[in-house]
Design a protein around this motif. Structure first.
Motif, mmCIF file in Angstrom:
data_model
loop_
_atom_site.group_PDB
_atom_site.id
_atom_site.type_symbol
_atom_site.label_atom_id
_atom_site.label_comp_id
_atom_site.label_asym_id
_atom_site.label_seq_id
_atom_site.Cartn_x
_atom_site.Cartn_y
_atom_site.Cartn_z
ATOM 1 N N THR A 276 0.813 -1.220 0.000
ATOM 2 C CA THR A 276 0.000 0.000 0.000
ATOM 3 C C THR A 276 0.844 1.266 0.000
ATOM 4 O OG1 THR A 276 -0.204 -0.147 2.408
ATOM 5 C CG2 THR A 276 -1.987 -1.093 1.081
ATOM 6 N N ARG A 277 2.173 1.146 0.114
ATOM 7 C CA ARG A 277 3.057 2.321 0.049
ATOM 8 C C ARG A 277 3.826 2.383 -1.270
ATOM 9 N NH1 ARG A 277 4.660 4.450 5.481
ATOM 10 N NH2 ARG A 277 4.030 2.991 7.104
ATOM 11 N N ASP A 278 3.923 1.281 -2.004
ATOM 12 C CA ASP A 278 4.840 1.162 -3.137
ATOM 13 C C ASP A 278 6.257 1.440 -2.631
ATOM 14 O OD1 ASP A 278 2.671 0.523 -4.705
ATOM 15 O OD2 ASP A 278 2.486 2.498 -5.620
ATOM 16 N N VAL A 279 6.966 2.399 -3.248
ATOM 17 C CA VAL A 279 8.316 2.769 -2.804
ATOM 18 C C VAL A 279 8.205 4.077 -2.023
ATOM 19 C CG1 VAL A 279 10.663 3.360 -3.515
ATOM 20 C CG2 VAL A 279 9.361 1.649 -4.815
ATOM 21 N N CYS A 280 8.546 4.040 -0.754
ATOM 22 C CA CYS A 280 8.377 5.197 0.130
ATOM 23 C C CYS A 280 9.715 5.533 0.773
ATOM 24 C CB CYS A 280 7.329 4.882 1.197
ATOM 25 S SG CYS A 280 7.009 6.235 2.351
ATOM 26 N N GLY B 229 15.460 10.737 -2.356
ATOM 27 C CA GLY B 229 16.709 11.048 -3.029
ATOM 28 C C GLY B 229 16.627 10.704 -4.499
ATOM 29 N N PRO B 230 17.704 10.939 -5.237
ATOM 30 C CA PRO B 230 17.644 10.726 -6.693
ATOM 31 C C PRO B 230 17.341 9.286 -7.103
ATOM 32 C CG PRO B 230 19.902 11.155 -5.953
ATOM 33 C CD PRO B 230 19.007 11.481 -4.821
ATOM 34 N N VAL B 231 17.905 8.305 -6.399
ATOM 35 C CA VAL B 231 17.632 6.919 -6.755
ATOM 36 C C VAL B 231 16.207 6.553 -6.338
ATOM 37 C CG1 VAL B 231 18.424 4.534 -6.603
ATOM 38 C CG2 VAL B 231 20.075 6.395 -6.438
ATOM 39 N N GLY B 232 15.789 7.059 -5.183
ATOM 40 C CA GLY B 232 14.429 6.806 -4.735
ATOM 41 C C GLY B 232 13.386 7.399 -5.663
ATOM 42 N N ARG B 233 13.666 8.601 -6.172
ATOM 43 C CA ARG B 233 12.720 9.212 -7.123
ATOM 44 C C ARG B 233 12.605 8.357 -8.378
ATOM 45 N NH1 ARG B 233 15.245 13.991 -5.410
ATOM 46 N NH2 ARG B 233 16.580 14.071 -7.249
ATOM 47 N N LEU B 234 13.742 7.859 -8.843
ATOM 48 C CA LEU B 234 13.720 6.993 -10.021
ATOM 49 C C LEU B 234 12.952 5.710 -9.718
ATOM 50 C CD1 LEU B 234 14.601 6.224 -12.886
ATOM 51 C CD2 LEU B 234 16.753 5.378 -11.906
#
Length: 311
Positions: free
Chosen positions: A253-257, A291-296
């Motif tokens: 339910t969060r996907d990538v958080c 961060g940049p990797v998390g946004r991707l």
């Protein structure tokens, strides 16, 4: 005649659609007091997200439930019986975004640990909710996940350990608790998997460390690797949370958080007077957004999930 929706009695909790063994029951009595799921926590469950009235990654959730059922020695999942319940709760009305939880217990049985063979109970619930934030706060708590017990790697209804850990995290303003395993290695959250970025490489605890094999975890690894990112599954010390450039949690339910702040709880002196040592992790602020990797990772997951609701 009920519409299958349990009315809120807890001061604002969204209404829940409830189906039990062939009936939409709402808030009507529907469960035996002698069900093993209640008396001894003898059952398994899955939670998936609903997008526009469709359960995401249904086949993967069903396959994981079969693994959990086998681990408890319960019969394989009756998918037709389950689908009846899923269709029932999702047909009550529109659900742009929400969570669907389905549970299979060992059914009515003795008050002790012995079972009545073949007496399973099927329960399906659904609840509309807000879409999750891109960033959250987590707390490292002074309890270990039992990575060597009979329930290791199974998604069972024996969840009291998680309730205690999450309550401790909530006390410091966090939405999730992070636990080590019995060897002191990074394991998982109460309802999520953990990823870190170190030296530009995405790393996550290996399954031998004891975390649940999360559906979102697996998709994140597969989809990031398909995009050319290096993702490593390995045993990680708790100290990796000190050095990581980014920390994320993933769940259905969060996907990538992204983790924006990491807390460490102190000794749990309020819980039975027990003195528990805090894990060796320093509190950290990791920024207000991914961060940049998390946004991707969030972009890749959103794009791929939209393209295939049952990957």
């Amino acid at each position: 005649m009920t519409d299958g929706t349990a009315r809120s009695t807890t001061g604002g909790m969204p209404q829940v659609r409830v189906w039990v063994d062939g009936r939409l029951v709402g808030d009507e009595p529907s469960f035996s007091a002698l069900d093993h799921g209640i008396t001894v926590g003898d059952g398994v469950f899955e939670t998936g997200k609903v997008e526009d009235g469709v359960l995401f990654a249904a086949d993967r959730h069903h396959e994981r439930m079969d693994r959990s059922l086998a681990g408890l020695g319960l019969p394989p999942l009756d998918r037709a019986r389950l689908q009846e319940g899923i269709d029932a709760v999702l047909s009550v009305g529109p659900m742009p975004f929400g969570r669907l939880r389905y549970t299979v217990t060992a059914g009515p049985g003795p008050l002790g640990s012995e079972r009545v063979p073949g007496a399973t109970t099927y329960l399906v619930t659904a609840q509309q909710q807000q879409r999750p934030a891109a960033t959250t706060e987590v707390a490292v708590v002074p309890w270990a996940r039992n990575d060597v017990g009979a329930l290791a790697g199974l998604k069972t209804t024996s969840y009291a350990d998680n309730v205690v850990a999450l309550a401790a995290a909530k006390q410091v303003g966090a939405s999730e608790a992070i636990l080590p395993n019995t060897a002191g290695l990074l394991c998982e959250g109460t309802g999520s998997n953990v990823f870190v970025v170190v030296g530009g490489v995405v790393r996550t605890p290996s399954l031998r460390s004891g975390p649940l094999a999360g559906v979102t975890r697996a998709l994140t690894i597969e989809w990031l690797q398909a995009e050319g990112l290096e993702v490593v599954e390995e045993d990680l010390p708790m100290s990796v949370l000190d050095e990581a450039e980014e920390v994320w949690i993933t769940s259905s339910t969060r996907d990538v958080c992204a983790v924006g702040r990491l807390h460490v709880t102190g000794p749990a002196t309020t819980l039975g007077g027990r003195e528990l040592a805090a894990p060796p992790v320093r509190p950290r602020s990791l920024g207000e957004g991914p961060g940049p990797v998390g946004r991707l990772a969030r972009e890749v997951f959103a794009r791929r999930a939209a393209a295939d609701p049952n990957p």
